[in-house]
Design an enzyme around this catalytic site. Structure first.
Site, PDB file in Angstrom:
ATOM      1  CG  LEU A 269      -1.634  -1.201   1.450  1.00  0.00           C
ATOM      2  CD1 LEU A 269      -2.937  -0.835   2.678  1.00  0.00           C
ATOM      3  CD2 LEU A 269      -2.370  -1.616   0.270  1.00  0.00           C
TER       4      LEU A 269
ATOM      5  N   GLY B 100       1.059  -5.380   1.164  1.00  0.00           N
ATOM      6  CA  GLY B 100      -0.040  -5.314   0.222  1.00  0.00           C
ATOM      7  C   GLY B 100       0.666  -6.112  -1.068  1.00  0.00           C
TER       8      GLY B 100
ATOM      9  CG  ASN C  61       6.330  -5.084   6.083  1.00  0.00           C
ATOM     10  OD1 ASN C  61       5.351  -5.143   5.516  1.00  0.00           O
ATOM     11  ND2 ASN C  61       6.996  -3.954   5.763  1.00  0.00           N
ATOM     12  CD  GLU C  62       0.571  -5.633   6.462  1.00  0.00           C
ATOM     13  OE1 GLU C  62       1.426  -6.705   6.831  1.00  0.00           O
ATOM     14  OE2 GLU C  62       0.346  -5.647   5.356  1.00  0.00           O
TER      15      GLU C  62
HETATM   16  C1  LIG Z   1      -8.638  -3.026  11.647  1.00  0.00           C
HETATM   17  C2  LIG Z   1      -8.334  -2.598  10.013  1.00  0.00           C
HETATM   18  C3  LIG Z   1      -7.116  -1.868  10.279  1.00  0.00           C
HETATM   19  C4  LIG Z   1      -6.683  -1.667   9.167  1.00  0.00           C
HETATM   20  C5  LIG Z   1      -5.270  -0.907   9.330  1.00  0.00           C
HETATM   21  C6  LIG Z   1      -4.484  -0.578   8.094  1.00  0.00           C
HETATM   22  C7  LIG Z   1      -3.712  -1.759   7.591  1.00  0.00           C
HETATM   23  C8  LIG Z   1      -3.052  -1.430   6.310  1.00  0.00           C
HETATM   24  C9  LIG Z   1      -2.040  -2.857   5.795  1.00  0.00           C
HETATM   25  C10 LIG Z   1      -0.879  -2.339   5.113  1.00  0.00           C
HETATM   26  C11 LIG Z   1      -0.506  -2.785   4.117  1.00  0.00           C
HETATM   27  C12 LIG Z   1       0.863  -2.155   3.318  1.00  0.00           C
HETATM   28  O1  LIG Z   1       0.974  -2.501   2.315  1.00  0.00           O
HETATM   29  S1  LIG Z   1       1.523  -0.968   4.228  1.00  0.00           S
HETATM   30  C13 LIG Z   1       3.150  -0.705   3.259  1.00  0.00           C
HETATM   31  C14 LIG Z   1       3.995  -1.549   3.566  1.00  0.00           C
HETATM   32  N1  LIG Z   1       5.115  -1.526   2.572  1.00  0.00           N
HETATM   33  C15 LIG Z   1       6.657  -1.409   3.207  1.00  0.00           C
HETATM   34  O2  LIG Z   1       6.760  -1.463   4.349  1.00  0.00           O
HETATM   35  C16 LIG Z   1       7.536  -1.066   2.136  1.00  0.00           C
HETATM   36  C17 LIG Z   1       8.469   0.130   2.471  1.00  0.00           C
HETATM   37  N2  LIG Z   1       9.517   0.152   1.238  1.00  0.00           N
HETATM   38  C18 LIG Z   1      10.313  -0.483   1.367  1.00  0.00           C
HETATM   39  O3  LIG Z   1      10.686  -1.441   2.311  1.00  0.00           O
HETATM   40  C19 LIG Z   1      11.507  -0.110   0.268  1.00  0.00           C
HETATM   41  O4  LIG Z   1      11.036   0.898  -0.366  1.00  0.00           O
HETATM   42  C20 LIG Z   1      11.748  -1.385  -0.788  1.00  0.00           C
HETATM   43  C21 LIG Z   1      10.032  -1.648  -1.248  1.00  0.00           C
HETATM   44  C22 LIG Z   1      12.191  -2.424  -0.176  1.00  0.00           C
HETATM   45  C23 LIG Z   1      12.260  -0.963  -2.057  1.00  0.00           C
HETATM   46  O5  LIG Z   1      13.592  -0.471  -1.729  1.00  0.00           O
HETATM   47  P1  LIG Z   1      14.388   0.405  -2.766  1.00  0.00           P
HETATM   48  O6  LIG Z   1      15.827   0.610  -1.807  1.00  0.00           O
HETATM   49  O7  LIG Z   1      14.275  -0.100  -4.344  1.00  0.00           O
HETATM   50  O8  LIG Z   1      13.643   2.029  -2.737  1.00  0.00           O
HETATM   51  P2  LIG Z   1      13.582   3.036  -1.888  1.00  0.00           P
HETATM   52  O9  LIG Z   1      14.523   4.055  -2.298  1.00  0.00           O
HETATM   53  O10 LIG Z   1      13.072   2.503  -0.499  1.00  0.00           O
HETATM   54  O11 LIG Z   1      12.007   3.635  -2.286  1.00  0.00           O
HETATM   55  C24 LIG Z   1      11.979   4.280  -3.381  1.00  0.00           C
HETATM   56  C25 LIG Z   1      10.855   5.395  -3.153  1.00  0.00           C
HETATM   57  O12 LIG Z   1       9.513   4.814  -3.070  1.00  0.00           O
HETATM   58  C26 LIG Z   1       9.048   5.445  -1.805  1.00  0.00           C
HETATM   59  N3  LIG Z   1       8.557   4.202  -1.096  1.00  0.00           N
HETATM   60  C27 LIG Z   1       8.793   2.793  -0.867  1.00  0.00           C
HETATM   61  N4  LIG Z   1       7.874   2.154  -0.635  1.00  0.00           N
HETATM   62  C28 LIG Z   1       6.721   3.109  -0.526  1.00  0.00           C
HETATM   63  C29 LIG Z   1       5.224   2.740   0.000  1.00  0.00           C
HETATM   64  N5  LIG Z   1       4.866   1.564   0.486  1.00  0.00           N
HETATM   65  N6  LIG Z   1       4.403   3.851  -0.081  1.00  0.00           N
HETATM   66  C30 LIG Z   1       4.862   5.087  -0.568  1.00  0.00           C
HETATM   67  N7  LIG Z   1       6.239   5.160  -1.106  1.00  0.00           N
HETATM   68  C31 LIG Z   1       7.060   4.270  -0.915  1.00  0.00           C
HETATM   69  C32 LIG Z   1      10.115   5.440  -0.891  1.00  0.00           C
HETATM   70  O13 LIG Z   1       9.806   6.320   0.158  1.00  0.00           O
HETATM   71  C33 LIG Z   1      11.221   6.428  -1.782  1.00  0.00           C
HETATM   72  O14 LIG Z   1      10.851   7.613  -2.006  1.00  0.00           O
HETATM   73  P3  LIG Z   1      11.712   8.689  -2.220  1.00  0.00           P
HETATM   74  O15 LIG Z   1      12.783   8.662  -1.330  1.00  0.00           O
HETATM   75  O16 LIG Z   1      10.871   9.880  -2.369  1.00  0.00           O
HETATM   76  O17 LIG Z   1      12.422   8.550  -3.747  1.00  0.00           O
END
Ligand SMILES: CCCCCCCCC/C=C/C(=O)SCCNC(=O)CCNC(=O)[C@H](O)C(C)(C)COP(=O)(O)OP(=O)(O)OC[C@H]1O[C@@H](n2cnc3c(N)ncnc32)[C@H](O)[C@@H]1OP(=O)(O)O
Length: 317
Positions: A124, A169, A192-193
């Site tokens: 997400l 997601g 990893n939430e």
């Molecule tokens: C009861 C009911 C209750 C309900 C309660 C709610 C429930 C919600 C459930 C949640 C579900 C989810 O999916 S929550 C999302 C979880 N996702 C994550 O934790 C992933 C986080 N991202 C990462 O770990 C990394 O970015 C990864 C994907 C490994 C890629 O690494 P890289 O080194 O290649 O790239 P990065 O340099 O880190 O990222 C590139 C750019 O993308 C951005 N970016 C990375 N992931 C992003 C993301 N998910 N959303 C937005 N932006 C993101 C970074 O900030 C950087 O932005 P710039 O610096 O500006 O370039």
């Protein structure tokens, strides 16, 4: 593969147009087709209507579609740089693609993958949960529910070709497919939430239980575990791990195998396995959305998300 003739190109271009016909009024669209390396290759282009400045609409191609009607499947590639994060616009377009796939008589299966290197999907878009207005949050969560219902509940065959990181997601999308093949390498997949200070929604949890079993899910969810490809294979979170250069070939081999099974029998079997899980969310969609809104409006959650966003911005060592 034989070079596509004009007729098949026209059909392809019509398919690309069809994919875009029924978009919501917020979205206008256009499509085009071209040939790449003797393959049918179409792009689905989305133009976001910018109501604040109609002279400068943002143009993005969120998906590439390769269609092999003669073989009965297609390849759908995410292309939302930099990390295929799932925001409202992306999910809306994905839902339209999923509807068209479901209605297609020629397509039995879909290989889901990413056009971007080293990333399947970062899950997400965190900005959809951080300081959002209730209306946008409701639209976003509703679109995400729809994506999962359409994907997990689909009769078609979905094979995930996971060519990079697939947290949260992204892992949900992969788990919603029927078969998962992941590229070997320094990649992570999992829910990893908890590491973001968030509890995974019950339908994320149920999808994981159905994939890797209760005990492994119990550990994985509490720890917010992100698995390496080898670890994911060991717990059946993925079904195969392969070198990057053969990922699509292996996915195509699996697709041919799955397509060879009598369709109605396979569909009925799939539906019997997944119906209860999907019905549970369908029955609780509204309260689930309310929970999302209530949860994301908590100060503690906003603080967690802020910290997470800041950590992501830090320069990498
Ligand atoms: C009861 C009911 C209750 C309900 C309660 C709610 C429930 C919600 C459930 C949640 C579900 C989810 O999916 S929550 C999302 C979880 N996702 C994550 O934790 C992933 C986080 N991202 C990462 O770990 C990394 O970015 C990864 C994907 C490994 C890629 O690494 P890289 O080194 O290649 O790239 P990065 O340099 O880190 O990222 C590139 C750019 O993308 C951005 N970016 C990375 N992931 C992003 C993301 N998910 N959303 C937005 N932006 C993101 C970074 O900030 C950087 O932005 P710039 O610096 O500006 O370039």
């Amino acid at each position: 593969m034989a070079r596509p003739n004009l007729k098949s190109l026209l059909r392809l271009s019509q398919f690309a147009v069809n994919l875009n016909l029924n978009k919501t009024t917020q979205l206008t669209n256009l499509s085009k087709s071209l040939i790449t390396q003797n393959r049918n290759f179409s792009t689905s282009k989305i133009i976001r209507q910018d109501t604040s400045n109609n002279n400068a609409p943002a143009t993005k191609i969120n998906f590439y579609v390769e269609e092999y009607k003669d073989k009965g499947y297609m390849v759908l590639k995410f292309n939302k740089a930099p990390v295929n994060s799932l925001n409202l616009e992306f999910l809306t377009e994905l839902n339209i693609q999923l509807d068209k796939i479901e209605q297609s008589k020629d397509i039995k299966g879909v290989i889901l993958t990413s056009h971007l290197p080293n990333i399947f999907s970062a899950g997400l878009d965190i900005l959809e949960m951080y300081q959002i207005k209730q209306e946008r949050g409701t639209q976003f969560w509703t679109a995400l529910q729809e994506t999962w219902i359409k994907l997990y509940g689909s009769n078609k065959i979905f094979i995930a070709a996971i060519n990079g990181h697939s947290p949260a997601g992204g892992c949900l999308l992969a788990m919603s497919c029927d078969y998962r093949i992941m590229t070997k390498g320094p990649y992570k997949i999992g829910l990893n939430e908890t590491l973001l200070g968030i509890k995974a929604p019950f339908w994320f949890r149920d999808t994981m239980i159905n994939t890797i079993g209760y005990r492994e899910t119990e550990k994985a969810l509490q720890l917010g575990k992100l698995y390496s490809p080898e670890e994911a294979l060991a717990v059946n979170l993925v079904d195969e791990i392969v070198d990057a250069n053969v990922l699509i070939q292996k996915a195509e081999e699996q697709m041919v195998k799955w397509c060879s099974i009598p369709t109605v029998a396979r569909e009925l079997t799939k539906s019997s396995m997944r119906r209860d899980t999907v019905s549970k969310l369908i029955a609780q969609r509204e309260s689930d959305t309310q929970s999302f809104i209530e949860f994301t409006q908590r100060d503690s959650i906003q603080k967690s998300l802020k910290g997470y966003l800041e950590a992501m911005k830090k320069p990498k060592k």
